[in-house]
Motif scaffolding. Structure first.
Motif, PDB file in Angstrom:
ATOM      1  N   LEU A  20       0.810  -1.216   0.000  1.00 45.88           N
ATOM      2  CA  LEU A  20       0.000   0.000   0.000  1.00 45.88           C
ATOM      3  C   LEU A  20       0.847   1.272   0.000  1.00 45.88           C
ATOM      4  N   LEU A  21       2.157   1.136  -0.044  1.00 47.55           N
ATOM      5  CA  LEU A  21       3.022   2.316  -0.126  1.00 47.55           C
ATOM      6  C   LEU A  21       2.741   3.081  -1.424  1.00 47.55           C
ATOM      7  N   MET A  22       2.699   4.401  -1.319  1.00 46.97           N
ATOM      8  CA  MET A  22       2.528   5.201  -2.530  1.00 46.97           C
ATOM      9  C   MET A  22       3.779   5.081  -3.397  1.00 46.97           C
ATOM     10  N   ASN A  23       3.579   4.981  -4.686  1.00 40.69           N
ATOM     11  CA  ASN A  23       4.706   4.883  -5.629  1.00 40.69           C
ATOM     12  C   ASN A  23       5.657   3.752  -5.232  1.00 40.69           C
ATOM     13  N   LEU A  24       5.081   2.606  -5.012  1.00 41.13           N
ATOM     14  CA  LEU A  24       5.854   1.445  -4.570  1.00 41.13           C
ATOM     15  C   LEU A  24       7.025   1.147  -5.498  1.00 41.13           C
ATOM     16  N   GLU A  25       6.862   1.455  -6.769  1.00 44.16           N
ATOM     17  CA  GLU A  25       7.912   1.159  -7.751  1.00 44.16           C
ATOM     18  C   GLU A  25       9.184   1.965  -7.498  1.00 44.16           C
ATOM     19  N   ASN A  26       9.079   3.021  -6.699  1.00 46.16           N
ATOM     20  CA  ASN A  26      10.254   3.849  -6.411  1.00 46.16           C
ATOM     21  C   ASN A  26      11.081   3.318  -5.238  1.00 46.16           C
ATOM     22  N   TYR A  27      10.576   2.288  -4.569  1.00 48.13           N
ATOM     23  CA  TYR A  27      11.304   1.706  -3.444  1.00 48.13           C
ATOM     24  C   TYR A  27      12.196   0.571  -3.932  1.00 48.13           C
ATOM     25  N   SER A  28      13.381   0.481  -3.363  1.00 48.18           N
ATOM     26  CA  SER A  28      14.254  -0.645  -3.686  1.00 48.18           C
ATOM     27  C   SER A  28      13.829  -1.855  -2.865  1.00 48.18           C
ATOM     28  N   SER A  29      14.306  -3.025  -3.261  1.00 49.68           N
ATOM     29  CA  SER A  29      13.999  -4.233  -2.488  1.00 49.68           C
ATOM     30  C   SER A  29      14.549  -4.099  -1.068  1.00 49.68           C
ATOM     31  N   GLU A  30      15.684  -3.407  -0.930  1.00 48.93           N
ATOM     32  CA  GLU A  30      16.271  -3.215   0.394  1.00 48.93           C
ATOM     33  C   GLU A  30      15.401  -2.309   1.260  1.00 48.93           C
ATOM     34  N   ASP A  31      14.825  -1.265   0.654  1.00 48.14           N
ATOM     35  CA  ASP A  31      13.910  -0.385   1.394  1.00 48.14           C
ATOM     36  C   ASP A  31      12.778  -1.181   2.040  1.00 48.14           C
ATOM     37  N   LEU A  32      12.337  -2.214   1.345  1.00 44.92           N
ATOM     38  CA  LEU A  32      11.186  -2.982   1.806  1.00 44.92           C
ATOM     39  C   LEU A  32      11.569  -4.067   2.812  1.00 44.92           C
ATOM     40  N   GLY A  33      12.862  -4.175   3.105  1.00 44.79           N
ATOM     41  CA  GLY A  33      13.340  -5.195   4.035  1.00 44.79           C
ATOM     42  C   GLY A  33      13.544  -4.689   5.449  1.00 44.79           C
ATOM     43  N   VAL A  34      12.855  -3.612   5.816  1.00 46.06           N
ATOM     44  CA  VAL A  34      12.964  -3.064   7.177  1.00 46.06           C
ATOM     45  C   VAL A  34      12.005  -3.813   8.099  1.00 46.06           C
ATOM     46  N   ILE A  35      12.522  -4.352   9.175  1.00 50.60           N
ATOM     47  CA  ILE A  35      11.729  -5.183  10.088  1.00 50.60           C
ATOM     48  C   ILE A  35      12.052  -4.830  11.541  1.00 50.60           C
ATOM     49  N   MET A  36      11.019  -4.792  12.374  1.00 53.89           N
ATOM     50  CA  MET A  36      11.219  -4.669  13.824  1.00 53.89           C
ATOM     51  C   MET A  36      10.770  -5.964  14.481  1.00 53.89           C
ATOM     52  N   THR A  37      11.650  -6.589  15.239  1.00 49.26           N
ATOM     53  CA  THR A  37      11.302  -7.858  15.885  1.00 49.26           C
ATOM     54  C   THR A  37      10.949  -7.672  17.359  1.00 49.26           C
ATOM     55  N   THR A  38      11.253  -6.492  17.900  1.00 50.48           N
ATOM     56  CA  THR A  38      10.909  -6.185  19.302  1.00 50.48           C
ATOM     57  C   THR A  38      10.394  -4.761  19.379  1.00 50.48           C
ATOM     58  N   ARG A  39       9.756  -4.452  20.491  1.00 51.85           N
ATOM     59  CA  ARG A  39       9.372  -3.076  20.796  1.00 51.85           C
ATOM     60  C   ARG A  39       9.802  -2.776  22.220  1.00 51.85           C
ATOM     61  N   GLY A  40      10.233  -1.551  22.426  1.00 50.92           N
ATOM     62  CA  GLY A  40      10.629  -1.136  23.759  1.00 50.92           C
ATOM     63  C   GLY A  40      12.112  -1.313  24.018  1.00 50.92           C
ATOM     64  N   CYS A  41      12.589  -0.665  25.064  1.00 56.61           N
ATOM     65  CA  CYS A  41      14.008  -0.738  25.443  1.00 56.61           C
ATOM     66  C   CYS A  41      14.111  -0.524  26.949  1.00 56.61           C
ATOM     67  N   PRO A  42      14.790  -1.420  27.658  1.00 51.65           N
ATOM     68  CA  PRO A  42      14.863  -1.314  29.120  1.00 51.65           C
ATOM     69  C   PRO A  42      15.905  -0.322  29.625  1.00 51.65           C
ATOM     70  N   TYR A  43      16.717   0.233  28.734  1.00 55.02           N
ATOM     71  CA  TYR A  43      17.759   1.154  29.173  1.00 55.02           C
ATOM     72  C   TYR A  43      17.187   2.535  29.457  1.00 55.02           C
ATOM     73  N   ARG A  44      17.979   3.380  30.106  1.00 55.07           N
ATOM     74  CA  ARG A  44      17.458   4.640  30.645  1.00 55.07           C
ATOM     75  C   ARG A  44      18.198   5.875  30.123  1.00 55.07           C
ATOM     76  N   CYS A  45      18.730   5.804  28.931  1.00 57.27           N
ATOM     77  CA  CYS A  45      19.482   6.929  28.373  1.00 57.27           C
ATOM     78  C   CYS A  45      18.620   8.195  28.400  1.00 57.27           C
ATOM     79  N   THR A  46      19.143   9.257  28.959  1.00 56.58           N
ATOM     80  CA  THR A  46      18.331  10.453  29.199  1.00 56.58           C
ATOM     81  C   THR A  46      17.984  11.219  27.933  1.00 56.58           C
ATOM     82  N   TYR A  47      18.725  10.997  26.849  1.00 58.39           N
ATOM     83  CA  TYR A  47      18.466  11.734  25.611  1.00 58.39           C
ATOM     84  C   TYR A  47      17.398  11.059  24.748  1.00 58.39           C
ATOM     85  N   CYS A  48      16.928   9.874  25.168  1.00 58.27           N
ATOM     86  CA  CYS A  48      15.984   9.106  24.363  1.00 58.27           C
ATOM     87  C   CYS A  48      14.554   9.366  24.836  1.00 58.27           C
TER      88      CYS A  48
END
Length: 206
Positions: A20-48
């Protein structure tokens, strides 16, 4: 509005509708290989800003593999990018994922982002065998004082050790740095500059 409830079982979330991406033909195969396998982070970095909360939630290994296979088959993707905040944080789960990637002969390459305190030589060798070809590390600064002030939870010694390890195996790695924090002095900034040169990453983002 009040914050919504977190999704506990991430396997119930459908895969992104890449078609459903607009202008899908403009994306490379690598662009479409972005994946998140987790959500969240237990660390406490103050700038995040902790967009996905500080509590780590993970997709099952098989669910992740199903998405990889789908994207590879549909878009011909062979270079993937795992965008987890800290990809190597759960050693047991990562080992299972890497083993299955190898056993199932996925024949892909991939990059990930992680921290110096959750990466060692045994893990790195396993990752390389499973197709890892880029690793991104948050170094942030060459000043231990700034690391402590920002609650990064790592030391310059740990950073040097990991940089030496990555360079030993000639892994293409990126080191991310920051300058301009409120408490920084000119001396801190120069320490970061010299530390960057010492670590010798393939790429440095500032």
């Amino acid at each position: 509005n009040p914050a919504g409830a977190l999704i506990e079982n991430l396997d119930l979330v459908p895969f992104p509708a890449r078609d459903l991406l607009m202008n899908l033909e403009n994306y490379s195969s690598e662009d479409l290989g972005v994946i998140m396998t987790t959500r969240g982070c237990p660390y406490r970095c103050t700038y995040c800003f902790h967009m996905l909360s500080k509590r780590l939630r993970s997709r099952s290994v098989d669910n992740v593999l199903d998405e990889i296979k789908l994207v590879k088959e549909k878009y011909g993707t062979k270079q993937f990018a795992f965008k987890d905040d800290t990809f190597t944080i759960n050693r047991k789960r990562l080992t299972e994922l890497l083993d299955k990637m190898i056993d199932q002969k996925l024949n892909i390459n991939w990059e990930c982002t992680t921290r110096v305190n959750v990466l060692d030589e045994e893990m790195l060798k396993h990752m390389l065998k499973a197709g890892c070809n880029v690793i991104k590390i948050g170094v942030e600064t060459g000043s231990q004082k700034i690391l402590d002030d920002t609650k990064k939870g790592i030391t310059l010694v740990q950073i040097r050790k990991t940089a030496k390890l990555l360079n030993k195996y000639n892994v293409f790695w990126s080191a991310y740095f920051m300058m301009g924090l409120p408490q920084e002095t000119e001396e801190d900034i120069m320490s970061t500059y010299h530390f960057l040169k010492e670590l010798n990453p393939h790429y440095a983002g500032l």
